[in-house]
Design a protein around this motif. Structure first.
Motif, mmCIF file in Angstrom:
data_model
loop_
_atom_site.group_PDB
_atom_site.id
_atom_site.type_symbol
_atom_site.label_atom_id
_atom_site.label_comp_id
_atom_site.label_asym_id
_atom_site.label_seq_id
_atom_site.Cartn_x
_atom_site.Cartn_y
_atom_site.Cartn_z
ATOM 1 N N MET A 1 5.536 0.500 1.959
ATOM 2 C CA MET A 1 5.230 -0.806 2.546
ATOM 3 C C MET A 1 6.470 -1.469 3.127
ATOM 4 S SD MET A 1 4.910 -3.367 -0.797
ATOM 5 C CE MET A 1 3.318 -3.809 -0.244
ATOM 6 N N SER A 2 6.230 -2.363 4.098
ATOM 7 C CA SER A 2 7.302 -3.182 4.660
ATOM 8 C C SER A 2 7.192 -4.594 4.103
ATOM 9 C CB SER A 2 7.201 -3.214 6.183
ATOM 10 O OG SER A 2 6.142 -4.075 6.599
ATOM 11 N N ASP A 3 8.141 -5.448 4.482
ATOM 12 C CA ASP A 3 8.109 -6.843 4.055
ATOM 13 C C ASP A 3 7.120 -7.679 4.863
ATOM 14 O OD1 ASP A 3 9.845 -6.998 1.867
ATOM 15 O OD2 ASP A 3 11.609 -6.971 3.158
ATOM 16 N N GLU A 4 6.340 -7.023 5.703
ATOM 17 C CA GLU A 4 5.302 -7.725 6.457
ATOM 18 C C GLU A 4 3.949 -7.066 6.235
ATOM 19 O OE1 GLU A 4 6.734 -7.951 10.488
ATOM 20 O OE2 GLU A 4 7.963 -9.708 10.036
ATOM 21 N N GLN A 5 3.792 -6.502 5.040
ATOM 22 C CA GLN A 5 2.515 -5.922 4.617
ATOM 23 C C GLN A 5 2.199 -6.377 3.203
ATOM 24 O OE1 GLN A 5 3.685 -1.748 5.372
ATOM 25 N NE2 GLN A 5 1.819 -1.567 6.629
ATOM 26 N N THR A 6 0.907 -6.422 2.887
ATOM 27 C CA THR A 6 0.440 -6.773 1.538
ATOM 28 C C THR A 6 -0.527 -5.706 1.055
ATOM 29 O OG1 THR A 6 0.726 -9.153 1.833
ATOM 30 C CG2 THR A 6 -0.882 -8.452 0.189
ATOM 31 N N LEU A 7 -0.304 -5.254 -0.171
ATOM 32 C CA LEU A 7 -1.187 -4.274 -0.801
ATOM 33 C C LEU A 7 -2.298 -5.010 -1.530
ATOM 34 C CD1 LEU A 7 -1.951 -1.434 -1.799
ATOM 35 C CD2 LEU A 7 -0.216 -1.674 -3.591
ATOM 36 N N CYS A 8 -3.521 -4.633 -1.245
ATOM 37 C CA CYS A 8 -4.706 -5.256 -1.851
ATOM 38 C C CYS A 8 -5.201 -4.360 -2.984
ATOM 39 C CB CYS A 8 -5.783 -5.439 -0.792
ATOM 40 S SG CYS A 8 -7.341 -6.063 -1.402
ATOM 41 N N MET A 9 -5.197 -4.885 -4.226
ATOM 42 C CA MET A 9 -5.618 -4.136 -5.408
ATOM 43 C C MET A 9 -6.900 -4.746 -5.967
ATOM 44 S SD MET A 9 -3.316 -1.751 -5.811
ATOM 45 C CE MET A 9 -3.925 -1.173 -7.392
ATOM 46 N N MET A 10 -7.974 -3.948 -6.027
ATOM 47 C CA MET A 10 -9.272 -4.416 -6.498
ATOM 48 C C MET A 10 -9.681 -3.629 -7.739
ATOM 49 S SD MET A 10 -11.426 -4.886 -2.974
ATOM 50 C CE MET A 10 -10.904 -6.023 -1.694
ATOM 51 N N SER A 11 -9.486 -4.235 -8.906
ATOM 52 C CA SER A 11 -9.849 -3.597 -10.177
ATOM 53 C C SER A 11 -9.293 -2.184 -10.272
ATOM 54 C CB SER A 11 -11.370 -3.600 -10.366
ATOM 55 O OG SER A 11 -11.843 -4.908 -10.554
ATOM 56 N N GLY A 12 -8.000 -2.075 -10.030
ATOM 57 C CA GLY A 12 -7.311 -0.798 -10.111
ATOM 58 C C GLY A 12 -7.302 -0.010 -8.828
ATOM 59 N N HIS A 13 -8.223 -0.312 -7.923
ATOM 60 C CA HIS A 13 -8.339 0.445 -6.673
ATOM 61 C C HIS A 13 -7.400 -0.101 -5.613
ATOM 62 C CE1 HIS A 13 -9.849 2.268 -3.058
ATOM 63 N NE2 HIS A 13 -10.269 1.109 -2.578
ATOM 64 N N PRO A 14 -6.479 0.739 -5.089
ATOM 65 C CA PRO A 14 -5.619 0.288 -3.998
ATOM 66 C C PRO A 14 -6.369 0.391 -2.667
ATOM 67 C CG PRO A 14 -5.005 2.516 -4.660
ATOM 68 C CD PRO A 14 -6.153 2.107 -5.540
ATOM 69 N N ALA A 15 -6.819 -0.774 -2.178
ATOM 70 C CA ALA A 15 -7.604 -0.774 -0.935
ATOM 71 C C ALA A 15 -6.736 -0.465 0.272
ATOM 72 C CB ALA A 15 -8.299 -2.125 -0.753
ATOM 73 N N GLY A 16 -5.413 -0.631 0.151
ATOM 74 C CA GLY A 16 -4.514 -0.284 1.234
ATOM 75 C C GLY A 16 -3.593 -1.414 1.618
ATOM 76 N N LEU A 17 -2.746 -1.129 2.596
ATOM 77 C CA LEU A 17 -1.788 -2.098 3.108
ATOM 78 C C LEU A 17 -2.379 -2.831 4.304
ATOM 79 C CD1 LEU A 17 1.437 0.123 3.017
ATOM 80 C CD2 LEU A 17 0.816 -1.680 1.397
ATOM 81 N N PHE A 18 -2.226 -4.156 4.293
ATOM 82 C CA PHE A 18 -2.722 -4.983 5.380
ATOM 83 C C PHE A 18 -1.567 -5.803 5.957
ATOM 84 C CE2 PHE A 18 -6.316 -3.986 2.796
ATOM 85 C CZ PHE A 18 -7.395 -3.905 3.670
#
Length: 688
Positions: free
Chosen positions: A167-184
């Motif tokens: 990840m970069s400093d202009e991305q956010t990782l979305c975590m849903m109940s353990g599941h990494p939905a990805g970088l946005f």
């Protein structure tokens, strides 16, 4: 999409110690070829076998849900394996993709391949939660509490590390109940990770729905600091338990009167493992029952339990000898706590002597029927088998055991013992079992520890602030302890109220003795009950020390979710809220949103934690201090909010200590303009 890797995890050496190949571990899912199949490692603690109770279509969907992490060409090989795990263990953990957990630990931040400091720091935190010395069931990704998951399966673990690495400093990782939905895409000021665990539509937040959806891989129970990557081992609850026992002693036994007094409780597994250490720091005699020999011996090896006793008569003899000598000691009783309580009752009836002053319980009763509480009628191994093969009968035995448990406690309290609920749902589950724990108005006959003492501490703005030195260097932790002590000493010179002064002095003693008490298990971390002024000053001082090189690497600030503002829980954190809003969760939701846009590095919000699924909403944060001016400014802004939100809510409910604390904040910190509480006169209401 994750990268495909050919290699499997290889161990390398760092400073003479074998370690995981972090580059490989952060490279995504190894699928070409797949790593060889694996099963549970013998000789270490494992999560109890679950009974999934899925219908045939739901069972098939659970396997489908697991397979979607992998390319289609892997499905044929993995499908049968995942089906076997589901049927054998009640959940698909994906053991094949598990690294060598004997090498899992919080490596120095510079060891992690990462484009960002934040990503490396969060990986440091995650791997600490799964360290065998820290985690309760590391191979099932459970940190504490019997079912407090970091992730639901090992594919999620590997993918999350891959995203944090890239990840970069202009991305956010979305975590849903353990599941990494990805970088946005996001911005530099946004959190790098946003975590939700167990969020449910309210009408469906039942224990039965949790069991079903966890088996299907749709949700998980993140407890508090397990699923938010900020558990620091039992040290966290050592401090809280020490403060609770000290304040209970002051309240019930008088000041400076703990010598020779006996505190009986249960639980030495995860967070409860801190009890043996806490009673020694508090200066009393602690007797802690534990059914798991492995958990008991683990605490004994750490030096947190001084001696292990296997039968009630010997245990009572040891209590009597310690009382006579006013010895400070922690005794581990290997057996069921009900056996112990009933043995003490028998002694009291026979002699007329009350030998226990204080009592509580820290078994995992948020999870009573799947390993959180063991019935007295059978042994440990037999219970582990029955909870899977005959869950209906097991539930009956647990509830019968709870009724016996309460009967013994009630008798001893009639003879002068003081008992409190430690926020583990003991009174709640006992009431559901039909035990005699309720008054005519439906309230409980015993207080929660929040109602007893900790609620006042929270109302003053003091709570479990914590920090982690990502260098892994004990010298950095020693430096941070000295900095924190200096801040507290300065606060004591600023005319604190008597209540504030008591808390400051207790915490000064704690931090000055922390190194000597050898609190660290896992990462180089510390906990300290601090208020808003203390937290902001400590954060600024840490950041300056990192900038100057006095501290060699970034520090992650965090706290327990069990804090001033982080948790809405009517049977625990907000049990002393008396305006009727104890059932509302606005505070916890507002807190995580406010922390996020004020600059937290990562934030989390959970359903459940401590008291149980559907019984509590709680959240937390992590903030990386890297020595930059921006980090220092952001920490002050966020920490002001993170404490004041809860103090203000408690003031609005009419708590006088909270009113005093929030008034001081409003008078001394620019930018506050708060709606203030006005007390209604009873005389006005009496004629309505």
């Amino acid at each position: 999409m994750s990268e495909t890797r050919v290699e499997t995890t290889q161990n390398i050496t760092l400073r003479g110690r074998a370690q995981l190949d972090l580059v490989e571990l952060c490279s995504g899912l190894p699928v070409n070829p797949l790593p060889p199949p694996r099963t549970r490692t013998p000789g270490i603690a494992h999560a109890p076998v679950r009974n999934h109770n899925l219908t045939p279509p739901e069972r098939k969907q659970a396997i489908r849900n697991a397979l979607r992490y992998f390319p289609k060409e892997c499905h044929k090989e993995l499908a049968g394996e995942f089906a076997k795990e589901l049927d054998e263990y009640g959940h698909i953990y994906m053991y094949r993709f598990m690294p060598d957990t004997s090498l899992m630990r919080a490596y120095p931040i510079t060891s992690y391949p990462s484009r960002t400091t934040a990503g490396a720091a969060i990986m440091h935190m995650i791997m600490n939660n799964l360290d065998r010395a820290v985690a309760q069931f590391p191979e099932e990704l459970v940190t504490y509490g019997g079912n407090g998951q970091v992730f639901s399966n090992w594919a999620q673990f590997r993918l999350t590390l891959h995203y944090l690495s890239t990840m970069s400093d202009e991305q956010t990782l979305c975590m849903m109940s353990g599941h990494p939905a990805g970088l946005f895409p996001s911005s530099r000021r946004s959190p790098r990770v946003v975590i939700t665990n167990g969020m449910m539509i309210p009408n469906y937040s039942s224990r039965e729905m949790y069991d079903r959806l966890f088996a299907m891989g749709c949700t998980m129970y993140g407890q508090m600091t397990a699923g938010s990557y900020c558990y620091i081992g039992p040290q966290g609850i050592v401090h809280g338990t020490t403060i609770t026992v000290l304040n209970a002693g002051r309240k019930y036994l008088g000041p400076n009167n703990m010598a020779g007094k006996v505190y009986v409780t249960a639980g030495l597994g995860g967070m409860s493992g801190a009890q043996g250490k806490a009673v020694v720091i508090a200066g009393c005699i602690g007797v802690i029952a534990e059914v798991s020999r492995e958990a008991l011996e683990k605490r004994h090896a750490q030096g947190w339990i001084h001696e292990i006793i296997n039968n009630v008569d010997d245990c009572i003899k040891a209590i009597l000898e310690a009382r006579k000598a006013k010895k400070i000691v922690s005794i581990g009783f290997h057996g069921n706590v009900v056996t112990l309580w009933e043995g003490i009752v028998a002694y009291t009836k026979r002699t007329g002597e009350n030998i226990v002053e204080l009592g509580s319980d820290q078994t995992s009763l948020h999870n009573p029927f799947n390993g959180g509480y063991y019935p007295v009628q059978m042994g440990y191994d037999e219970a582990n088998e029955m909870m899977n093969t005959n869950p209906v009968k097991f539930k009956e035995l647990v509830q019968e055991s709870l009724r016996r448990h309460v009967n013994a406690v009630n008798y001893l309290c009639s003879k002068g013992m003081y008992f409190w609920d430690y926020g583990n749902a003991f009174l709640l589950e006992a009431s559901r079992a039909g035990a005699s724990v309720s008054k005519e108005d439906g309230t409980f006959i015993y207080p929660s520890y929040v109602q007893m003492t900790v609620g006042d501490v929270f109302s003053l703005g003091f709570g479990p602030f914590r920090w982690i030195c990502t260098s892994g260097d004990p010298k950095d932790l020693e430096t941070s302890d000295r900095i924190a002590a200096t801040v507290i000493k300065q606060q004591l010179k600023e005319n604190p109220t008597p209540e504030e002064a008591n808390n400051l002095q207790d915490n000064l003693t704690w931090i000055e003795q922390a190194g000597e008490n050898k609190m660290v298990v896992g990462s180089q971390a510390r906990i300290l009950y601090s208020n808003q002024a203390g937290r902001t000053r400590i954060a600024q001082a840490f950041n300056n020390a990192i900038a100057s090189g006095e501290i060699s690497a970034p520090i992650v600030l965090s706290r327990d979710h069990h804090d001033v503002s982080g948790t809405d829980s009517p049977y625990r954190e907000t049990s002393n809220i008396t305006d009727g809003s104890m059932w509302c969760a606005d505070m916890a939701i507002q807190n995580v949103i406010g922390d996020a846009f004020r600059g937290a590095t990562y934030v989390s919000i959970h359903n459940g934690g401590g008291v149980g699924w559907g019984e509590v909403t709680n959240g937390g944060f992590g903030m990386v201090l890297d020595g930059t001016a921006e980090a220092g400014e952001t920490a002050v802004s966020m920490l002001h909010w993170d404490v004041s939100n809860g103090v203000n809510r408690r003031a609005w409910s009419g708590h006088p200590l909270a009113n005093s604390a929030i008034s001081k904040t409003e008078d001394t910190v620019p930018g506050y303009n708060l709606t203030r509480y006005n007390e209604a006169d009873d005389a006005v209401l009496s004629n309505i």
